[in-house]
Structures are given as C-alpha cells and as structure tokens.
Design an enzyme around this catalytic site. Structure first.
Site, PDB file in Angstrom:
ATOM      1  N   CYS A   1      10.435   1.351   2.034  1.00 11.42           N
ATOM      2  CA  CYS A   1      11.488   0.360   2.249  1.00 11.42           C
ATOM      3  C   CYS A   1      12.867   0.963   2.028  1.00 11.42           C
ATOM      4  O   CYS A   1      13.828   0.583   2.702  1.00 11.42           O
ATOM      5  CB  CYS A   1      11.287  -0.832   1.313  1.00 11.42           C
ATOM      6  SG  CYS A   1       9.775  -1.751   1.601  1.00 11.42           S
TER       7      CYS A   1
ATOM      8  N   GLU B   1      12.889  -3.127  11.209  1.00 10.16           N
ATOM      9  CA  GLU B   1      12.595  -1.985  10.356  1.00 10.16           C
ATOM     10  C   GLU B   1      11.577  -1.073  11.026  1.00 10.16           C
ATOM     11  O   GLU B   1      10.498  -1.524  11.409  1.00 10.16           O
ATOM     12  CB  GLU B   1      12.060  -2.446   9.005  1.00 10.16           C
ATOM     13  CG  GLU B   1      11.743  -1.298   8.056  1.00 10.16           C
ATOM     14  CD  GLU B   1      11.232  -1.772   6.711  1.00 10.16           C
ATOM     15  OE1 GLU B   1      11.299  -0.989   5.750  1.00 10.16           O
ATOM     16  OE2 GLU B   1      10.755  -2.929   6.625  1.00 10.16           O
TER      17      GLU B   1
ATOM     18  N   TRP C   1       0.800  -1.221   0.000  1.00  8.75           N
ATOM     19  CA  TRP C   1       0.000   0.000   0.000  1.00  8.75           C
ATOM     20  C   TRP C   1       0.834   1.273   0.000  1.00  8.75           C
ATOM     21  O   TRP C   1       0.314   2.350  -0.264  1.00  8.75           O
ATOM     22  CB  TRP C   1      -0.901   0.021   1.243  1.00  8.75           C
ATOM     23  CG  TRP C   1      -0.156  -0.309   2.507  1.00  8.75           C
ATOM     24  CD1 TRP C   1      -0.111  -1.521   3.139  1.00  8.75           C
ATOM     25  CD2 TRP C   1       0.687   0.562   3.271  1.00  8.75           C
ATOM     26  NE1 TRP C   1       0.699  -1.458   4.243  1.00  8.75           N
ATOM     27  CE2 TRP C   1       1.205  -0.185   4.355  1.00  8.75           C
ATOM     28  CE3 TRP C   1       1.056   1.903   3.156  1.00  8.75           C
ATOM     29  CZ2 TRP C   1       2.067   0.360   5.295  1.00  8.75           C
ATOM     30  CZ3 TRP C   1       1.925   2.443   4.096  1.00  8.75           C
ATOM     31  CH2 TRP C   1       2.414   1.678   5.149  1.00  8.75           C
TER      32      TRP C   1
ATOM     33  N   GLU D   1      10.980  -7.963  -3.278  1.00  6.62           N
ATOM     34  CA  GLU D   1      11.544  -6.731  -2.711  1.00  6.62           C
ATOM     35  C   GLU D   1      10.890  -6.569  -1.355  1.00  6.62           C
ATOM     36  O   GLU D   1       9.704  -6.259  -1.241  1.00  6.62           O
ATOM     37  CB  GLU D   1      11.254  -5.529  -3.622  1.00  6.62           C
ATOM     38  CG  GLU D   1      12.062  -4.294  -3.244  1.00  6.62           C
ATOM     39  CD  GLU D   1      11.312  -3.318  -2.379  1.00  6.62           C
ATOM     40  OE1 GLU D   1      11.578  -3.328  -1.149  1.00  6.62           O
ATOM     41  OE2 GLU D   1      10.478  -2.567  -2.891  1.00  6.62           O
ATOM     42  N   LEU D   2      11.686  -6.796  -0.304  1.00  2.67           N
ATOM     43  CA  LEU D   2      11.146  -6.867   1.049  1.00  2.67           C
ATOM     44  C   LEU D   2      11.560  -5.627   1.850  1.00  2.67           C
ATOM     45  O   LEU D   2      11.685  -4.546   1.312  1.00  2.67           O
ATOM     46  CB  LEU D   2      11.578  -8.182   1.704  1.00  2.67           C
ATOM     47  CG  LEU D   2      11.263  -9.434   0.859  1.00  2.67           C
ATOM     48  CD1 LEU D   2      11.768 -10.687   1.540  1.00  2.67           C
ATOM     49  CD2 LEU D   2       9.781  -9.537   0.549  1.00  2.67           C
TER      50      LEU D   2
ATOM     51  N   LYS E   1      -2.695  -8.628  -7.112  1.00  3.67           N
ATOM     52  CA  LYS E   1      -3.303  -8.749  -5.788  1.00  3.67           C
ATOM     53  C   LYS E   1      -2.718  -7.585  -4.986  1.00  3.67           C
ATOM     54  O   LYS E   1      -1.596  -7.648  -4.499  1.00  3.67           O
ATOM     55  CB  LYS E   1      -2.965 -10.089  -5.141  1.00  3.67           C
ATOM     56  CG  LYS E   1      -3.769 -10.380  -3.851  1.00  3.67           C
ATOM     57  CD  LYS E   1      -3.316  -9.544  -2.697  1.00  3.67           C
ATOM     58  CE  LYS E   1      -4.114  -9.800  -1.435  1.00  3.67           C
ATOM     59  NZ  LYS E   1      -4.216  -8.606  -0.565  1.00  3.67           N
TER      60      LYS E   1
ATOM     61  N   GLY F   1       6.821  -6.309  -0.200  1.00  6.67           N
ATOM     62  CA  GLY F   1       6.095  -6.337   1.061  1.00  6.67           C
ATOM     63  C   GLY F   1       6.965  -6.772   2.217  1.00  6.67           C
ATOM     64  O   GLY F   1       8.188  -6.635   2.191  1.00  6.67           O
ATOM     65  N   SER F   2       6.327  -7.345   3.208  1.00  7.22           N
ATOM     66  CA  SER F   2       7.015  -7.728   4.435  1.00  7.22           C
ATOM     67  C   SER F   2       7.802  -9.019   4.252  1.00  7.22           C
ATOM     68  O   SER F   2       7.551  -9.797   3.328  1.00  7.22           O
ATOM     69  CB  SER F   2       6.003  -7.917   5.560  1.00  7.22           C
ATOM     70  OG  SER F   2       5.189  -9.060   5.310  1.00  7.22           O
TER      71      SER F   2
ATOM     72  N   ALA G   1      -2.709  -4.557  -1.883  1.00  6.80           N
ATOM     73  CA  ALA G   1      -2.988  -4.512  -0.454  1.00  6.80           C
ATOM     74  C   ALA G   1      -4.468  -4.220  -0.227  1.00  6.80           C
ATOM     75  O   ALA G   1      -5.097  -3.461  -0.972  1.00  6.80           O
ATOM     76  CB  ALA G   1      -2.126  -3.444   0.215  1.00  6.80           C
ATOM     77  N   SER G   2      -5.010  -4.801   0.821  1.00  9.13           N
ATOM     78  CA  SER G   2      -6.452  -4.724   1.046  1.00  9.13           C
ATOM     79  C   SER G   2      -6.943  -3.342   1.457  1.00  9.13           C
ATOM     80  O   SER G   2      -8.152  -3.094   1.442  1.00  9.13           O
ATOM     81  CB  SER G   2      -6.872  -5.750   2.112  1.00  9.13           C
ATOM     82  OG  SER G   2      -6.691  -7.064   1.642  1.00  9.13           O
TER      83      SER G   2
END
Length: 461
Positions: free
Chosen positions: A268, A365, A136, A234-235, A160, A212-213, A162-163
C-alpha cells in the site's frame, strides 16, 4: 475464496483448511472474553516479559517462517526474512516502551484547581477483544504491528487473516502460545470473509482494525458504525514520488526502483506515481527505467531474486487490465508491460509514461510492479498531480531545497511525507492515511492508544 496455501510460483495448491464451525467460533469468542477479564489486570512487566519471549522465538523461527511466507504469497525469500526480523524488533520496541506510552497523564495544576478537583488523571485502559482483519501482502508485519501494541495495552486479539496465508496465521497464534501468553490472548479465526460481519457484531468484540481493500474497509466501517465500535482502517494507496531539480538523481532513481518493486510492488505504501520536474525528467526516466530493467524476476526462493510472482492469478489479471487500458489510451510502455510465458503468476517490472487523467491507472491502485511517470513544469503542478488521487497514504519528495520541503509538508494530502528517502513503517512513528486510504493510526504511541479507553479520573478535595 477457499482457505488454502496455493504456491503463486506455480499455481499448485499445497494445503487446504476447513473454515471453523459455529461451535468452535463461539468457543473462541467465549475464551477471548474470559481471558480479557484477567489479562487486563496483568502488569506491564509481565506483558513485556511475554512479548520479549515471543520476539526471541520469532528470531529463532526466522528462516522457517520466511519459507512459509514465500510459499504462501510469493515474497522473495530475503525480504521474507527481513520482515520477520522487523516484527521481532517491533515487539521488543513495545515491550520496552508500552508502560511509558500508557502512563497516567496529569493535566496542568491551574486547570485541576479550576475544575474543583484535588487531583485529575487521564488513564489509558484496554478495551477488550479486538478483531484484526489482515491482508496477505505482509502476512507477519501487518499482524504484529497490531498485536504487539494491543497485547501490551492489555487487550486480547482475534485474527481473521487473508485466506491465502493460513499457515502464517496459525503460526502467529502458536507463537504467542509458546511465548507463554494466557490461552485466549491471541487467537486465529480460520473463517471466510463472509463470516467477519457476524464476528464484528458480537457484543464481546469491542473494536476492529483492518488493513486491506477499500471495499473491505467500507464493509467493516459500516458494521462498526452501526454497532458503535471503534475502528482503525489502513486501506489502499497510490503514493506520489516527486523529484525536483535539486535532487540527487542517481540516488532518487535507485531508491525509486526499490520503492516501486519491494514485495513485488504489492504494498500500500509503495511509490506508484513518479512525478518529475521537466528539467530533470528525461535524465531521471532513463536512470529509473534502466534500474527497473535490471531487476531479476524469478523463483522467490532463490536468494538472487528481486521480484517474485504476484500473490494471486486474479491480482495479475487486475494489473494487466490497468496496463492494457493505459496502452489503449495512448500510454507509452518504457519497459515490461507483457506477462511472461510459463507457470506462476509473474508480471515484469513495468514503466508507463504519458499518463492522462482518463486512464484507469491514474485513479486506481496498481498493486504490482507497475510505475507511472508524470512530467511537472513546476512545484505547483507537482503538488496538483500528487494530490489528484482518491488516496492519501504516504508520499515521497526528493529535493535539497528547504523551502520546497516545507511547501510539500504543508500541501501534500497524505499521512506521511518522506523527504529524500523511501516510505517505510517503523514502530516509533505513527502510520496511517487520509482520504480513501483510511483513518486512525498504527504504531508509535498514537497506535497503542487507538484501542484504549481514555479515562478521566477526577478526585474532589
């Protein structure tokens, strides 16, 4: 987590969506597979025409989609418009360059003869439907930096998102539809996180990319590994920002404030750990803290706002826990450090000093406007502190000493080293990390080739 637009400035739920049912999801997977069969044979010229049209539409929609992003995840409105403009630029960059980036390659003639061939070519062919699991924090840019190269390469995309950004997700599908891309080229899947595993296991889905995470990355990587499917991850990141004695301190401190608080610190690649040589530590700290204090926190729709709310209540609580843990362990709070009263998920720009390895904020983080300050006695110690993290996304170095530049470029464990400037992503340069920040690269020629079947075409005499 429900699929809903919840305004982080006041916590108000504005719109909710029902997840797609099995029948609709199956229809979309069938459509993606069918569309790929024909779209993969389209010309680069046709794809470029469609991509440029999508970029033009995005420019026209800039103010509207910026308001949507700000409403859904709290991004300050000026930054939201800049994000939309950056996306259009990247779309045009790939429209112009994709054919050259994916042109056939011919090995050296002596090697061709040695293989017994009359001709050998290396060709880049698209893989098929690619699942993109996106976050997001940059709800347009994270998607476009996948979608532009993937579609220009002849793949089709399944998003898909983020919600908490469903309206942005649906806008992206509509954008490519209005631009004239064939139906099924880019589809948004309104599904929860629990449904991702089944989609990734579907044989029609050929690869996946996730930003994301770390837990989300592990889950996608595990399933993709079991299914033998290509992934790009990519975290998280906890990027070092190293300041040496020869640096322009005024400029380094000014950029440091932006590098830590852009997008309310929810990035990030934001600089998070500020490692400063002892000779200039006090001077830098004074300038940096003054800059953080001067930022205007408030309504993200206000043109004058620098720092908006965090995107979620949970995100603010996580940030508070890191700061409180550091404070209990002896960290000094130079500014900020306490949530303000009132509605919305706000947290002030915060600077912590006296960080030790035992504090959670040293190894985790901080996803928000919280900076940590470290003192280093020399270059060797600066490198040790910079690398003392499970992450390795990017890094920033401030020095006018060319020998120091080469040393940092050699020894920093990161996917990028930015010297005398702030880390940023640009379509022309590869982007990605090492260690727990993920693997693979986005953007540039490296990014567009990630989801290609690199095919050797050998012809005998």
């Amino acid at each position: 987590m429900p699929i809903a637009t919840v305004n982080p400035a006041n916590g108000e739920t504005l719109k909710t969506y029902e997840p797609m049912g099995e029948e609709e999801l199956e229809r979309r997977l069938q459509l993606a597979e069918a569309t790929f069969r024909t779209y993969r044979t389209s010309s680069f010229g046709d794809r470029a025409r469609l991509m440029n049209k999508a970029a033009d539409l995005l420019d026209e929609d800039q103010r509207e989609i910026a308001r949507v992003m700000t409403t859904e995840m709290g991004k300050p409105i000026r930054q939201a418009r800049a994000e939309a403009a950056k996306c259009a630029k990247a779309m045009r960059w790939y429209a112009e360059r994709a054919e050259g980036l994916l042109a056939d390659e011919e090995p050296a003639e002596p090697d061709v003869r040695d293989s017994g061939a009359s001709r050998v070519r290396v060709r880049y062919r698209p893989l098929g439907p690619v699942l993109a699991v996106m976050p997001w924090n940059f709800p347009l840019w994270q998607v476009i930096r996948f979608a532009a190269p993937a579609l220009m390469a002849g793949n089709v995309g399944l998003l898909k998102h983020a919600s908490n950004v469903p309206q942005t997700a649906l806008y992206l599908e509509d954008l490519f539809h209005r631009a004239g891309f064939p139906e099924g080229c880019f589809q948004t899947l309104l599904i929860g996180s629990a449904a991702v595993d089944d989609v990734l296991r579907d044989e029609r889905v050929k690869a996946a990319t996730l930003t994301g995470s770390e837990p989300a990355g592990r889950a996608v990587a595990a399933t993709a590994g079991e299914m033998i499917k290509k992934t790009v991850l990519e975290l998280g990141g906890s990027d070092p920002y190293v300041v040496m004695p020869s640096a322009d301190l005024d400029r380094a401190a000014e950029v440091a404030v932006t590098a830590r608080t852009q997008n309310t610190g929810q990035s990030c690649i934001a600089a998070k750990r500020f490692i400063v040589h002892s000779d200039v530590y006090d001077a830098f700290a004074e300038k940096f803290v003054a800059g953080m204090r001067a930022l205007r926190t408030g309504d993200p729709t206000d043109e004058e706002t620098d720092v908006g709310p965090l995107a979620s209540e949970r995100g603010r609580a996580d940030l508070e826990e890191l700061v409180d843990d550091a404070r209990r362990a002896g960290a000094e709070v130079l500014c900020g450090g306490r949530r303000p009263d009132g509605p919305g998920w706000y947290y002030p720009p915060t600077v912590l000093a006296g960080i030790t390895r035992e504090m959670r904020v040293h190894r985790e983080e901080a996803f928000g406007p919280v900076a940590t300050l470290y003192r280093a006695d020399d270059l060797d110690e600066a490198v040790l502190i910079a690398n003392d993290t499970p992450f390795g996304l990017s890094s920033n170095v401030w020095t006018r000493d060319d020998a120091e530049v080469e040393r940092f470029a050699r020894d920093l464990e990161a996917g990028s080293v930015y010297v005398n400037g702030m880390t940023a992503s640009h379509p022309a340069f590869p982007f990605g990390g090492v260690k727990r920040s993920g693997y693979g690269r986005e953007l540039s020629g490296h990014g567009i080739r990630e989801f290609c079947n690199i095919t050797t075409v050998w012809q005998g005499a």
